[in-house]
Design a protein around this motif. Structure first.
Motif, short mmCIF file in Angstrom:
data_model
loop_
_atom_site.label_atom_id
_atom_site.label_comp_id
_atom_site.label_asym_id
_atom_site.label_seq_id
_atom_site.Cartn_x
_atom_site.Cartn_y
_atom_site.Cartn_z
N LYS A 37 -2.06 -1.05 14.41
CA LYS A 37 -2.59 0.26 14.80
C LYS A 37 -2.90 1.16 13.61
N GLY A 38 -2.37 0.82 12.45
CA GLY A 38 -2.62 1.62 11.26
C GLY A 38 -1.70 2.83 11.18
N ASN A 39 -1.99 3.70 10.22
CA ASN A 39 -1.23 4.94 10.05
C ASN A 39 0.26 4.68 9.85
N PHE A 40 0.56 3.85 8.86
CA PHE A 40 1.94 3.63 8.45
C PHE A 40 2.76 3.00 9.57
N SER A 41 2.18 1.95 10.18
CA SER A 41 2.84 1.33 11.33
C SER A 41 3.12 -0.16 11.18
N PHE A 42 2.61 -0.80 10.12
CA PHE A 42 2.75 -2.25 10.03
C PHE A 42 4.14 -2.64 9.52
N PRO A 43 4.90 -3.45 10.30
CA PRO A 43 6.24 -3.85 9.85
C PRO A 43 6.18 -5.04 8.89
N PRO A 44 6.55 -4.87 7.63
CA PRO A 44 6.44 -5.97 6.66
C PRO A 44 7.39 -7.13 6.95
N GLU A 45 8.36 -6.94 7.84
CA GLU A 45 9.21 -8.05 8.24
C GLU A 45 8.40 -9.19 8.86
N LEU A 46 7.22 -8.85 9.38
CA LEU A 46 6.36 -9.90 9.96
C LEU A 46 5.94 -10.92 8.92
N SER A 69 -0.54 -15.75 -1.77
CA SER A 69 -1.47 -14.65 -2.05
C SER A 69 -1.43 -13.69 -0.87
N GLY A 70 -2.07 -12.53 -1.02
CA GLY A 70 -2.06 -11.58 0.07
C GLY A 70 -3.01 -10.43 -0.14
N ASN A 71 -3.20 -9.66 0.93
CA ASN A 71 -4.16 -8.56 0.87
C ASN A 71 -3.66 -7.46 -0.06
N GLY A 72 -4.54 -6.92 -0.79
CA GLY A 72 -4.21 -5.84 -1.71
C GLY A 72 -5.25 -4.74 -1.56
N PRO A 73 -4.88 -3.50 -1.89
CA PRO A 73 -3.61 -3.07 -2.47
C PRO A 73 -2.62 -2.53 -1.44
N ASN A 92 -6.13 -0.96 4.07
CA ASN A 92 -7.27 -0.40 4.79
C ASN A 92 -6.95 0.93 5.47
N ASP A 93 -5.78 1.52 5.18
CA ASP A 93 -5.49 2.87 5.65
C ASP A 93 -5.62 3.83 4.47
N ASP A 94 -6.05 5.03 4.76
CA ASP A 94 -6.37 5.98 3.70
C ASP A 94 -5.15 6.83 3.34
N TYR A 95 -4.51 6.47 2.24
CA TYR A 95 -3.43 7.29 1.70
C TYR A 95 -3.83 7.92 0.38
N GLY A 96 -5.11 7.83 0.06
CA GLY A 96 -5.57 8.28 -1.25
C GLY A 96 -6.10 9.69 -1.27
N THR A 97 -5.74 10.49 -0.27
CA THR A 97 -6.27 11.86 -0.21
C THR A 97 -5.41 12.83 -1.00
N SER A 98 -4.51 12.30 -1.81
CA SER A 98 -3.64 13.17 -2.61
C SER A 98 -4.42 13.68 -3.83
N LYS A 109 -1.25 5.65 -3.45
CA LYS A 109 -0.40 5.40 -2.28
C LYS A 109 1.04 5.85 -2.57
N ILE A 110 1.53 5.51 -3.76
CA ILE A 110 2.89 5.88 -4.11
C ILE A 110 3.01 7.40 -4.26
N HIS A 111 1.97 8.03 -4.79
CA HIS A 111 1.97 9.49 -4.87
C HIS A 111 1.98 10.10 -3.47
N TRP A 112 1.21 9.52 -2.55
CA TRP A 112 1.23 9.99 -1.16
C TRP A 112 2.64 9.90 -0.60
N LEU A 113 3.33 8.81 -0.90
CA LEU A 113 4.70 8.62 -0.42
C LEU A 113 5.63 9.68 -1.03
N ARG A 114 5.46 9.92 -2.31
CA ARG A 114 6.28 10.93 -2.99
C ARG A 114 6.08 12.31 -2.39
#
Length: 460
Positions: A37-46, A69-73, A92-98, A109-114
């Motif tokens: 669904k996006g928006n910080f919802s994907f569980p990496p345990e999968l 290998s895997g999808n980045g970033p 593919n979710d936009d966290y770069g609006t910082s 992305k890490i700045h968005w998290l911070r």
């Protein structure tokens, strides 16, 4: 054999690859719709669960090395042992609006998290991308993979971490792809049936690995890699400096990867299948139905978007020319032709930039469909090459593992030997003539679509 695994957006795939570069066995693990669904919802345990399912299905007894290998970033805050602390920040979710301005695909992305999740940011021992989190869980060692030195600005450097005041301890050391991360450890977080000591190979980003696994490592070769999104990647000797394409360093130093990004083609096709109630159809049924609609027959034009050159980006799309007698397969041919026209336009842009196009190497799910491959050849007028292993990420990872195990001197040698073309599909003259006319009409219609968009009631 080498166990090659690729973490995609909507699924992950694994295969056992022989020393000669053949796919011995294969398994795919799909992710549920709720996880996408996006928006910080994907569980990496999968990813961990998917890896265990692939390993259980294919068997661990034959595995001489593991290459992932895997999808980045995509990025995940994690504990030291690789245990995720939150949902993944997907590529593919936009966290770069910082406010952080950087060439890095990860630091915004890490700045968005911070800024938005400060407690989570402080708890994180590590920031890991999706293949790297599995490396850590399997071996206990954390790294970040860089394809080559030219990619360091797009990942992170010490100077940039200092500049933006990030905790350096949370950022693993960069290692080159094709190196051994560490052996599988019996004391690591992820318990598997793999033998302790089995080497885990650094592969990193799937799009880079697919260039190696499709053989697009010589100037002039093109890899058309399709999944949720689609990248048409041209191996060039120099950058072009044109805003219509994305230019990054190639997997091999001294070369440039010039690419046209079709951000929604795979997700668009899945949308069409859901819209027309074909979720439970296998893909062959859908393709056979579409193929039964003559290319010369009138059916709608489909415009995935109404924003000029980016008509392939699925947002505010529309069908034009719908009639009551048309059904799901007419709509399917319209959707597929729209994607094909976007591919053709991408190749035209390459040629406008003095990058000649002779043939197209295809990879990913679309490469497994004879109907789709023939349509691409007919629409573009170019020969389509089908590799023996269509999932180029898996073979590319096997190439990197073969280098790490000492079987080849370098990546180019491994790719040239292990990548095999099993089929060539040529454009059919009568179909190409039909598509030449349709493409000309479609391109003209695009101009009207853009004008319509300016007055579209739903436009803000």
């Amino acid at each position: 054999m080498i166990l090659a695994v690729d973490i995609g957006t909507s699924s992950m795939k694994g295969g056992l690859i022989t020393e000669e570069g053949f796919l011995f066995s294969f398994h795919r693990v799909g992710f549920s719709a709720d996880s996408l669904k996006g928006n910080f919802s994907f569980p990496p345990e999968l990813w961990s669960q998917g890896f265990l399912e692939i390993l259980e299905t294919l068997g661990a007894s034959r595995v001489s090395a593991v290459a992932i290998s895997g999808n980045g970033p995509t990025l995940v805050p994690a504990e030291l042992n690789g245990k995720p602390l939150s949902p993944a920040l997907m590529w593919n979710d936009d966290y770069g609006t910082s406010s952080l301005i950087s060439d890095s695909y990860y630091l915004p992305k890490i700045h968005w998290l911070r800024e938005n999740e400060p407690a989570l940011y402080k708890r994180a021992d590590l920031f890991l991308s999706c293949p790297e989190i599995l490396y850590t869980q399997l071996t206990g060692k954390s790294v970040m993979v860089s394809p080559q030195k030219g990619y360091i600005p797009y990942i992170w450097s010490d100077s940039e971490l200092d500049k933006h005041q990030f905790r350096k301890s949370a950022f693993p050391d960069l290692v080159p792809m094709g190196s051994v991360v560490a052996p599988v450890s019996a004391t690591a977080l992820l318990k598997t049936s793999l033998k302790a000591g089995t080497p885990v190979i650094a592969c990193g980003s799937d799009f880079i690995v697919s260039l190696i696994g499709s053989g697009a490592i010589q100037p002039g070769r093109i890899c058309d890699r399709a999944g949720t999104s689609e990248g048409i990647n041209y191996c060039a000797t120099h950058a072009c400096g044109d805003s219509r394409v994305r230019e990054l360093p190639h997997a091999l130093e001294g070369l440039v990867n010039v690419s046209a990004i079709l951000s929604s083609t795979g997700s668009l096709f899945e949308w069409y299948r859901q819209l027309t109630g074909q979720e439970k159809y296998n893909y062959k049924e859908t393709m056979d139905g579409v193929n039964a609609i003559p290319a010369s027959q009138d059916h709608p034009f489909f415009f995935p978007s109404m924003k000029g050159e980016n008509l392939w980006e699925f947002s505010n799309g529309m069908f034009a020319g719908l009639d009551p007698g048309q059904g799901k397969f007419e709509l399917g041919r319209s959707v597929m032709e729209a994607i094909g026209f976007a591919v053709r336009r991408s190749l035209e842009i390459f040629e406008e930039l003095d990058l000649p196009v002779k043939e197209l190497r295809v990879a990913g799910g679309q490469a497994k469909s004879p109907v789709w491959n023939q349509m691409k050849a007919d629409i573009t007028g170019k020969t389509v090459l089908i590799p023996e292993v269509e999932d180029a990420e898996l073979l590319g990872s096997a190439c990197l593992a073969s280098c790490a195990l000492g079987r080849y001197k370098n990546i180019r040698e491994a790719s040239e030997d292990l990548v095999k073309i099993k089929r060539e599909i040529y454009p059919r003259k009568d179909f190409s003539e039909i598509y030449d006319r349709k493409y000309t009409r479609y391109r003209r219609a695009c101009e009207s679509v853009v004008s319509f968009y300016q007055e579209y009631p739903g436009k803000e």
